[in-house]
Design an enzyme around this catalytic site. Sequence first.
Site, PDB file in Angstrom:
ATOM      1  N   LYS A 177       0.735  -1.092  -0.060  1.00 41.19           N
ATOM      2  CA  LYS A 177       0.016   0.046   0.148  1.00 41.19           C
ATOM      3  C   LYS A 177       0.900   1.336  -0.082  1.00 41.19           C
ATOM      4  O   LYS A 177       1.689   1.491   0.935  1.00 41.19           O
ATOM      5  CB  LYS A 177      -1.066  -0.053   1.413  1.00 41.19           C
ATOM      6  CG  LYS A 177      -1.852   1.321   1.340  1.00 41.19           C
ATOM      7  CD  LYS A 177      -2.860   1.178   2.448  1.00 41.19           C
ATOM      8  CE  LYS A 177      -3.374   2.394   2.639  1.00 41.19           C
ATOM      9  NZ  LYS A 177      -4.391   2.251   3.509  1.00 41.19           N
ATOM     10  N   LYS A 179      -2.291  -1.513  -3.758  1.00 41.68           N
ATOM     11  CA  LYS A 179      -3.232  -0.250  -3.655  1.00 41.68           C
ATOM     12  C   LYS A 179      -2.205   0.885  -3.901  1.00 41.68           C
ATOM     13  O   LYS A 179      -1.198   1.120  -3.120  1.00 41.68           O
ATOM     14  CB  LYS A 179      -3.860  -0.374  -2.269  1.00 41.68           C
ATOM     15  CG  LYS A 179      -4.937   0.756  -2.313  1.00 41.68           C
ATOM     16  CD  LYS A 179      -5.604   0.587  -0.815  1.00 41.68           C
ATOM     17  CE  LYS A 179      -6.080   1.829  -0.492  1.00 41.68           C
ATOM     18  NZ  LYS A 179      -6.649   1.750   0.763  1.00 41.68           N
TER      19      LYS A 179
HETATM   20  C1  PBG Z   1      -7.302   3.626   5.252  1.00 43.22           C
HETATM   21  C2  PBG Z   1      -7.884   3.308   4.124  1.00 43.22           C
HETATM   22  C3  PBG Z   1      -7.737   4.209   2.904  1.00 43.22           C
HETATM   23  C4  PBG Z   1      -8.390   3.729   1.632  1.00 43.22           C
HETATM   24  C5  PBG Z   1      -8.839   2.507   2.286  1.00 43.22           C
HETATM   25  N1  PBG Z   1      -8.583   2.310   3.411  1.00 43.22           N
HETATM   26  C6  PBG Z   1      -7.154   5.569   2.777  1.00 43.22           C
HETATM   27  C7  PBG Z   1      -5.683   5.730   3.432  1.00 43.22           C
HETATM   28  O1  PBG Z   1      -4.830   5.181   3.519  1.00 43.22           O
HETATM   29  O2  PBG Z   1      -5.571   7.249   3.751  1.00 43.22           O
HETATM   30  C8  PBG Z   1      -8.431   4.230   0.583  1.00 43.22           C
HETATM   31  C9  PBG Z   1      -9.311   3.732  -0.648  1.00 43.22           C
HETATM   32  C10 PBG Z   1      -9.573   4.798  -1.709  1.00 43.22           C
HETATM   33  O3  PBG Z   1      -9.106   5.722  -1.848  1.00 43.22           O
HETATM   34  O4  PBG Z   1     -10.620   4.211  -2.225  1.00 43.22           O
HETATM   35  N2  PBG Z   1      -6.606   2.839   5.945  1.00 43.22           N
END
Ligand code: PBG
Length: 327
Positions: A197, A251
């Site tokens: 991520k 991601k």
């Molecule tokens: C938080 C989380 C995020 C997303 C999913 N879980 C955002 C972040 O890490 O700030 C983002 C999903 C998206 O942008 O569609 N743990």
Amino acid sequence: MYPLTRLRRTRMHKWSRNVVKENVISSSDLILPIFIKEGINKKEEISSMPDVYKYSIDNLEKIVTQAIKNKIPAIALFPEIENDKKDEIGSEALNENNLVCQAVREIKKKFKNEVGIICDVALDPYTSHGHDGVIKNEVVDNDETVKILIEQSLIQANSGCDILAPSDMMDGRIGEIRKSLEKNNFPNTILLSYAAKFASNFYGPFRNAISTSTKLKTDKKNYQMDFHNSDESLKEVLLDISEGADMVMVKPGLAYLDIISKVKEKYNIPVIAYNVSGEYSMIKNAIKNKIMGDDAIYETMVSFKRAGASAIVTYFANEIVEKFIDI
Ligand code: PBG
């Protein structure tokens, strides 16, 4: 060699293109994220994400039924927590009657195992500063956060969640969560690790949707991955597999197809792509403004499959099935 070989031959008709088609999208490739909020009879459009809504628990039935009718195998729940329930350490995450746990119980009661339920494991919806863990000396403290995530995982598993998806990027949390699941008699709870991520600009609309964007004063670069790196994502994945992850997430998705492809090639495990909020809103707005046809949605999904994704988390899931797939 030309003219013996003419690659255009098989491109001449729809039927011949179909014969040589290498990748297709089916309903079972798609996972639908759903935003939930407090209250009764609420359905509120998210300004940063056209055509995406937040639902109160009593209003979830319709959207979940739609997903099941569309043969979407799993949904991912994201709660918007009210301000007065947020604090420095995200205590509400450990309330077994919090919004997400209540939603899981309701959906399980109504739909049994007709659809899988995925819950994020991370503290950002619950903290007053919007970070995914607890802060000590100005950074998110790894080990203190992991202790809380273990509890959050057990509470969510206990409410009936099928797949726990740690999206926090703390070191070592998959192993610790897996051990505690085994110890507490949850041997079959699936762990979908957000292994790779990245600290990305493409999460903007999501943070707006769950109201964490106004809280966040600093970025998440001391725990989410640096987008300059790719070898490091393979290390993240290797560790998470060895700690007991069943599937891994990459991601964001679109700007990271190279990572999906490398992970799939190297480890041969289920890789899930997250077509995140920023990617959704860019494409959706271009279609709404009629500067791009909606086939762009389908093309995007195929690119994830071509890269090697087993499934795609996407806000477009219902729309894709209804427009592009014969079910
Ligand atoms: C938080 C989380 C995020 C997303 C999913 N879980 C955002 C972040 O890490 O700030 C983002 C999903 C998206 O942008 O569609 N743990």
